[in-house]
Design a protein around this motif. Structure first.
Motif, PDB file in Angstrom:
ATOM      1  N   PHE A 174      -4.695  -0.986   3.301  1.00  0.00           N
ATOM      2  CA  PHE A 174      -4.583  -0.464   4.660  1.00  0.00           C
ATOM      3  C   PHE A 174      -5.594  -1.185   5.550  1.00  0.00           C
ATOM      4  CE2 PHE A 174      -7.627   2.391   2.604  1.00  0.00           C
ATOM      5  CZ  PHE A 174      -8.680   2.417   3.504  1.00  0.00           C
ATOM      6  N   SER A 175      -5.381  -1.038   6.856  1.00  0.00           N
ATOM      7  CA  SER A 175      -6.217  -1.755   7.828  1.00  0.00           C
ATOM      8  C   SER A 175      -6.698  -0.785   8.903  1.00  0.00           C
ATOM      9  CB  SER A 175      -5.412  -2.882   8.485  1.00  0.00           C
ATOM     10  OG  SER A 175      -6.162  -3.499   9.513  1.00  0.00           O
ATOM     11  N   MET A 176      -8.010  -0.902   9.249  1.00  0.00           N
ATOM     12  CA  MET A 176      -8.559  -0.079  10.326  1.00  0.00           C
ATOM     13  C   MET A 176      -9.784  -0.782  10.903  1.00  0.00           C
ATOM     14  SD  MET A 176     -10.512   2.988   8.274  1.00  0.00           S
ATOM     15  CE  MET A 176     -11.864   2.634   7.145  1.00  0.00           C
ATOM     16  N   TRP A 216      -3.896  10.662   2.263  1.00  0.00           N
ATOM     17  CA  TRP A 216      -5.078  10.101   2.923  1.00  0.00           C
ATOM     18  C   TRP A 216      -6.270  11.045   2.709  1.00  0.00           C
ATOM     19  CZ3 TRP A 216      -4.851   5.321   5.099  1.00  0.00           C
ATOM     20  CH2 TRP A 216      -3.587   4.815   5.410  1.00  0.00           C
ATOM     21  N   GLN A 275       2.339   9.505   5.899  1.00  0.00           N
ATOM     22  CA  GLN A 275       2.219   8.801   7.163  1.00  0.00           C
ATOM     23  C   GLN A 275       1.857   7.338   6.933  1.00  0.00           C
ATOM     24  OE1 GLN A 275      -0.473  12.130   8.666  1.00  0.00           O
ATOM     25  NE2 GLN A 275       0.416  11.371  10.602  1.00  0.00           N
ATOM     26  N   GLU A 276       2.674   6.456   7.524  1.00  0.00           N
ATOM     27  CA  GLU A 276       2.381   5.024   7.430  1.00  0.00           C
ATOM     28  C   GLU A 276       1.293   4.632   8.442  1.00  0.00           C
ATOM     29  OE1 GLU A 276       5.714   2.214   7.065  1.00  0.00           O
ATOM     30  OE2 GLU A 276       7.032   3.971   7.024  1.00  0.00           O
ATOM     31  N   ARG A 277       1.255   5.291   9.591  1.00  0.00           N
ATOM     32  CA  ARG A 277       0.204   5.061  10.595  1.00  0.00           C
ATOM     33  C   ARG A 277      -0.498   6.396  10.817  1.00  0.00           C
ATOM     34  NH1 ARG A 277      -1.188   1.355  14.455  1.00  0.00           N
ATOM     35  NH2 ARG A 277      -2.261   2.149  16.302  1.00  0.00           N
ATOM     36  N   SER A 312      -7.566   4.753  14.117  1.00  0.00           N
ATOM     37  CA  SER A 312      -6.159   4.406  13.825  1.00  0.00           C
ATOM     38  C   SER A 312      -6.105   3.543  12.569  1.00  0.00           C
ATOM     39  CB  SER A 312      -5.526   3.664  14.999  1.00  0.00           C
ATOM     40  OG  SER A 312      -5.430   4.523  16.121  1.00  0.00           O
ATOM     41  N   ASP A 315      -3.482   1.701   9.691  1.00  0.00           N
ATOM     42  CA  ASP A 315      -2.123   1.240   9.369  1.00  0.00           C
ATOM     43  C   ASP A 315      -2.022   0.945   7.881  1.00  0.00           C
ATOM     44  OD1 ASP A 315      -0.834   1.177  11.967  1.00  0.00           O
ATOM     45  OD2 ASP A 315      -2.270  -0.410  12.461  1.00  0.00           O
ATOM     46  N   ASP A 316      -1.037   1.578   7.258  1.00  0.00           N
ATOM     47  CA  ASP A 316      -0.796   1.323   5.834  1.00  0.00           C
ATOM     48  C   ASP A 316       0.116   0.110   5.698  1.00  0.00           C
ATOM     49  OD1 ASP A 316      -0.473   1.425   3.079  1.00  0.00           O
ATOM     50  OD2 ASP A 316       1.217   2.831   3.239  1.00  0.00           O
ATOM     51  N   MET A 317      -0.328  -0.849   4.926  1.00  0.00           N
ATOM     52  CA  MET A 317       0.481  -2.033   4.644  1.00  0.00           C
ATOM     53  C   MET A 317       0.803  -2.138   3.157  1.00  0.00           C
ATOM     54  SD  MET A 317      -1.183  -4.809   7.284  1.00  0.00           S
ATOM     55  CE  MET A 317      -2.885  -4.369   6.917  1.00  0.00           C
ATOM     56  N   ASN A 365      -3.621   8.572  12.576  1.00  0.00           N
ATOM     57  CA  ASN A 365      -4.667   8.711  13.598  1.00  0.00           C
ATOM     58  C   ASN A 365      -5.638   9.787  13.111  1.00  0.00           C
ATOM     59  OD1 ASN A 365      -3.742   6.786  15.492  1.00  0.00           O
ATOM     60  ND2 ASN A 365      -2.149   8.234  16.138  1.00  0.00           N
TER      61      ASN A 365
END
Length: 750
Positions: A623-625, A660, A685-687, A642, A644-646, A689
Motif C-alpha cells: 500500500f502507499s501513503m 486495516w 476498502q481499496e482506498r 489517505s 491506497d491499496d495496490m 481515509n
C-alpha cells in the motif's frame, strides 16, 4: 443387391467360348486421367485405382508401355484387378487455409457453456439478494431488492437483466477444414487468427447479449422474469434456514465453436496414365447388354415390373460378311431354364442386336427387395469354317449377364439409367473417393464421393459398390457403412461410378482393411489445474458402434506422484462409470490418471495422463501513503491520512477482504513492538481515509485475504484454504506516518 459393372453399360463380359490369341502388333494407345486434387495433413503419398476405358481389358494392355505423365513422382504403376493402380508422391506446397472450424472433439459438435447466478430470498420473505458478475471489476457483486408484488412471501425477484461469467473452454478442441475427413493438426493453427462464433440459432429465450473478453471469457446478459423457468433450486446453508429463506440458481447457456486460419502443408496430385493395348488380330466376338427397363433400376414394385434387355454382338478383326450365316441370341433368368428365350437375326452384318422382355412379380420374392439375374448369350455362325490358330471354327459365342432389381419400400441402390444413352460428348466426369485405409469391425465408416467433379458440367448420379460391407451407401454422394467382426484382416474394394449431365461415366476405387474392434482409451484433464480449484477429468474413451464399452468394466485410478499424496485428491462418488468427474487437489504436485476400458467383445484398452497442479500463490501485499499528515482545525483537529491499496493476486485470484490496522508509538521512542494493534476497518476498502487524533507516529498494517478467482468444489475447501498475507514484509518506513500540528500563520505587519 449385386451390382454389375461393364464398360459404360454396366455389364460384365464373362468369357468367350473360343479362346483367341492376341498379337503385340496392331495396337492402340489410351490415356486415363488422374483426378486433380489437393490434400492436406499426412497425404504425402496417394494410390489411385483407375477404371479402364470401354473395350479395353487388363489382359490386352502391354504393361511395359504403362507410363505416368504429370508433375508428381511415380512410386508404383501396375495393372491390378482389371484396373490401373498408380501410387504417387504429392507435390508439396505450403498453403494458408482460412475458415478452419474448431469443434468439440467431433465434426460440428459445438462447445457448450451453462453458467448461472445464485439469487437468494431472505427469511423476511420480501428482499432478494441478486448476485451477478461485474465485468469491469472482474468480481462477483450483489445487491438487495424487494421481490415482485406486495404480499409475503414475494415469490419472485423483480424482472431484470443480470450478468454471468463463463470461461471459454478449449478442452477437446479439434480443427477441421470444412469437412469431417479433413482434420487439421493443431500445430498448424495461427493462434492470432482464432475467433469465437456463438451459434445464434441455439440461443436460449432469456438471452439478451454477450461479450467476449480477451478471447478467454464470456460475459452473458440474460433475463430473470417471473414467468421464467430457467432456474433450479439452491440448497440453503444451515445457518440461513428459517422464515421464508430460499435460493435459486438462474441459468443460461451459449453454444459456440472456433474459426481460425492455418499454415498447412498440402500435396497436389494430377496427371494421367497412358498405355498401349493390343487390338484383336483374329475373328473376335464381343457383346454388350443394356437394361432398358426398369428405369431407374431397381424399381418400386406394385404388382409386376416389366424387364426389357437389349443384347448386342459385334465381330472384330473379320470382314467377310458373306460368310455370316446367322446371329442367335439367348436370354433366360439365371438358374431357371424354363424361362429361356431365343431370337435369330439373318442379316449379313458384322453387328446385330435383339431385345428380350421379362417381368418380376411380387410372388417371385419375399422380403423388402429382390434382384433377378439374367444369363445371356450371343452366337454368330459361319457358312464356311474359319481358320484360326486354335483350329477350324464354325461359330463364336460370348456370354453376358445383367441384373434387374425391385423393392417394396425404400430403395437401397440405384443403377444407372441406360435407356438409349446419347452419343458421348464433352469431357467425362472424374470420380474421387475419400475413405480411411482402415476401419474397426463394427464401427461406422464415412465414405465420401463428393470430391468427384465434371470438367464441363455437373455430376448427376453416384453408384457405389461396397461388396462385403453390411450396409449399402445407395446413390448419394456420401454414405456410411460398416463391416462385421468376421471380416477382420480382410481388405475390401470400394468402387464408385459417377455420371454427368451428358450421361458420360467416370469410375474409381479404393481399398479398406478391417481391423480388430478394439476400444480406444482416452482421458483428458481440464478446468483449473491449481491447488483447491475444480479440475475436470473427462473420460472420452470410445469403442466401435456395435461393440460398445461395458460401463461396469471401466476403471479409473488417480495417483499422486510428487508433492501431494493420494489423500489430497478429493472427489464425490466413485471413479468407475463417468464421462466427466470433478476433482480437487489439496496440495500442488504431479499426479497421474489412468483408465482401463473393455467392450462387449472383451477387447480392452488403457491409457494414462500425467499433469501438474500448481500451487495457489499468496497475494502480493503493498500500500502507499504519505509519510506526514497534519491535524486540521476544520476536521476536529484530526489528521486525514489517505492510503491506497495496490495489492494483487499473481495467479488471477480476487482480493475479497481487506483488514486495516494501526498502532501508535505512545512513548515516542520509535519502537512499535510493545504497542497494541487497533483495527480501523474490515470493510474491504481499496482506498482508505484514516483519521488520527494524536500527534506522533503511527504504523499501519494491511492484511488481504483472497477469494478464489476460478471455480472450486465448496465441500472440500475451508476458510483456511484462502490465501492471505499482511504488509509486514513491506519496508517499515513506508508503513509509518507521522501526525504533526500545522504551524500557525503569523502576520508581521502593523
Amino acid at each position: 443387391m449385386n451390382k454389375i459393372y461393364i464398360s459404360l453399360l454396366a455389364v460384365i463380359l464373362l468369357f468367350l467360348s473360343i479362346p483367341i490369341s492376341m498379337k503385340a502388333a496392331n495396337s492402340q494407345n489410351k490415356t486415363i486421367s488422374i483426378p486433380t486434387e489437393i490434400l492436406t495433413g499426412t497425404k504425402s503419398k496417394q494410390t489411385y485405382y483407375l477404371a479402364l476405358p470401354s473395350g479395353v481389358s487388363g489382359s490386352s494392355i502391354n504393361t511395359s508401355s504403362l507410363k505416368y505423365n504429370g508433375t508428381n513422382e511415380k512410386v508404383a504403376l501396375s495393372i491390378e484387378n482389371g484396373k490401373v493402380k498408380v501410387t504417387l508422391k504429392g507435390v508439396e506446397a505450403k498453403q494458408r487455409i482460412d475458415n478452419i472450424l474448431g469443434y468439440n472433439a467431433s465434426w460440428q459438435a459445438p462447445f457448450v457453456t451453462t453458467p448461472g447466478n445464485s439469487i437468494w430470498r431472505y427469511s423476511d420473505g420480501i428482499r432478494w439478494q441478486i448476485n451477478q458478475w461485474d465485468q469491469y471489476s472482474n468480481t462477483q457483486k450483489h445487491n438487495d431488492v424487494n421481490g415482485l408484488g406486495s404480499g409475503v412471501p414475494r415469490d419472485d425477484p423483480p424482472d431484470m437483466t443480470i450478468a454471468t461469467k463463463s470461461d471459454v473452454s478449449r478442452d477437446g478442441l479439434k480443427w477441421y477444414n470444412k469437412s469431417v475427413d479433413q482434420v487439421i493438426d493443431p500445430v498448424s493453427i495461427i493462434e492470432s487468427s482464432v475467433q469465437i462464433t456463438v451459434l445464434k440459432e441455439s440461443l436460449p429465450p432469456q438471452y439478451v447479449s454477450h461479450n467476449i473478453v480477451n478471447g478467454s471469457q464470456f460475459i452473458i446478459y440474460y433475463k430473470t422474469d417471473a414467468a421464467a423457468t430457467n432456474y433450479d433450486a439452491e440448497n440453503l446453508p444451515d445457518s440461513w434456514k428459517g422464515g421464508w429463506a430460499t435460493g435459486r440458481r438462474y441459468r443460461t447457456w451459449l453454444n459456440y465453436y472456433f474459426t481460425a486460419s492455418a499454415n498447412v502443408t498440402s500435396y497436389k496430385y494430377s496427371g494421367n496414365v497412358s498405355f498401349d493395348y493390343n487390338l484383336p488380330t483374329e475373328p473376335t466376338l464381343t457383346g454388350d447388354v443394356t437394361l432398358i427397363k426398369p428405369n431407374p433400376n431397381p424399381a418400386k414394385i406394385t404388382d409386376k415390373v416389366p424387364v426389357r434387355i437389349s443384347v448386342k454382338g459385334e465381330l472384330q478383326a473379320y470382314s467377310d460378311v458373306a460368310n455370316i450365316k446367322e446371329w442367335v441370341f439367348y436370354a433366360k433368368k439365371k438358374d431357371q431354364n424354363g424361362t429361356l428365350q431365343t431370337k435369330k437375326e439373318n442379316a449379313k452384318s458384322l453387328t446385330a442386336s435383339k431385345e428380350f422382355d421379362f417381368e418380376i412379380a411380387t410372388a417371385d420374392f419375399s422380403g423388402e427387395e429382390f434382384t433377378q439375374n439374367y444369363d445371356l448369350s450371343v452366337i454368330v455362325r459361319f457358312n464356311k469354317k474359319v481358320y484360326t490358330k486354335a483350329g477350324e471354327i464354325d461359330s463364336l459365342e460370348v456370354k453376358l449377364r445383367t441384373s434387374a432389381g425391385v423393392y417394396k419400400n425404400t430403395p437401397t441402390v440405384t443403377f444407372p439409367p441406360v435407356v438409349n444413352p446419347p452419343a458421348p460428348k464433352g469431357k467425362p466426369p472424374i470420380a474421387s473417393i475419400r475413405a480411411p485405409s482402415e476401419v474397426k469391425a463394427g464401427d461406422d465408416v464415412l465414405i465420401f464421393g463428393n470430391g468427384s467433379y465434371d470438367p464441363d458440367g455437373y455430376i448427376k448420379d453416384y453408384w457405389w459398390d461396397t461388396s462385403g460391407a453390411q450396409e449399402k451407401i445407395g446413390n448419394a454422394p456420401n454414405g456410411t457403412t460398416w463391416y462385421s467382426q468376421s471380416d477382420v484382416g480382410k481388405t475390401f474394394n470400394i468402387l464408385l461410378t459417377v455420371v454427368d449431365n451428358d450421361s458420360m461415366f467416370g469410375s474409381t476405387s479404393t481399398e479398406i482393411t478391417v481391423i480388430k474392434p478394439e476400444p480406444y482409451a482416452r482421458l483428458s484433464v481440464g478446468g483449473t489445474l491449481k491447488q483447491n480449484r475444480k479440475v475436470i477429468l473427462t473420460n472420452s474413451s470410445t469403442s466401435p458402434t456395435r461393440f460398445p464399452l461395458v460401463p461396469e468394466k471401466t476403471y479409473v485410478v488417480l495417483t499422486a506422484l510428487t508433492g501431494g499424496s493420494n489423500a489430497d485428491i478429493k472427489y464425490s462418488g466413485t471413479l468407475g462409470q463417468f464421462e466427466t468427474k470433478e476433482l480437487l487437489f489439496k496440495q500442488p504436485g504431479t499426479y497421474k490418471a489412468a483408465v482401463y476400458v473393455e467392450n462387449t467383445l472383451g477387447y480392452s484398452s488403457s491409457t494414462s495422463i500425467t499433469f501438474t497442479i500448481v500451487p495457489d500463490e499468496v497475494p502480493v501485499n503493498y500500500f502507499s501513503m504519505a509519510g506526514v499528515a497534519y491535524r486540521s482545525p476544520e476536521n476536529a483537529n484530526k489528521a486525514l491520512v489517505s492510503i491506497d491499496d495496490m495489492s494483487y493476486s499473481p495467479d488471477k485470484d480476487v482480493i475479497g477482504r481487506r483488514v486495516w490496522e494501526y498502532r501508535y508509538d505512545s512513548n515516542n521512542d520509535g519502537n512499535f513492538n510493545n504497542e497494541t494493534w487497533v483495527m480501523y476497518s474490515d470493510a474491504n476498502q481499496e482506498r482508505l481515509n484514516m483519521e488520527l487524533s494524536q500527534v506522533g507516529k503511527y504504523e499501519v498494517r494491511l492484511t488481504v485475504f483472497e477469494e478464489f478467482g476460478q471455480p472450486t468444489i465448496d465441500e472440500f475447501v475451508t476458510a483456511g484454504d484462502r490465501k492471505s498475507t499482511n504488509s509486514d514484509g513491506q519496508v517499515q518506513s513506508e508503513r509509518i506516518v507521522e501526525v504533526k500540528n500545522r504551524a500557525p500563520e503569523v502576520d508581521w505587519s502593523w
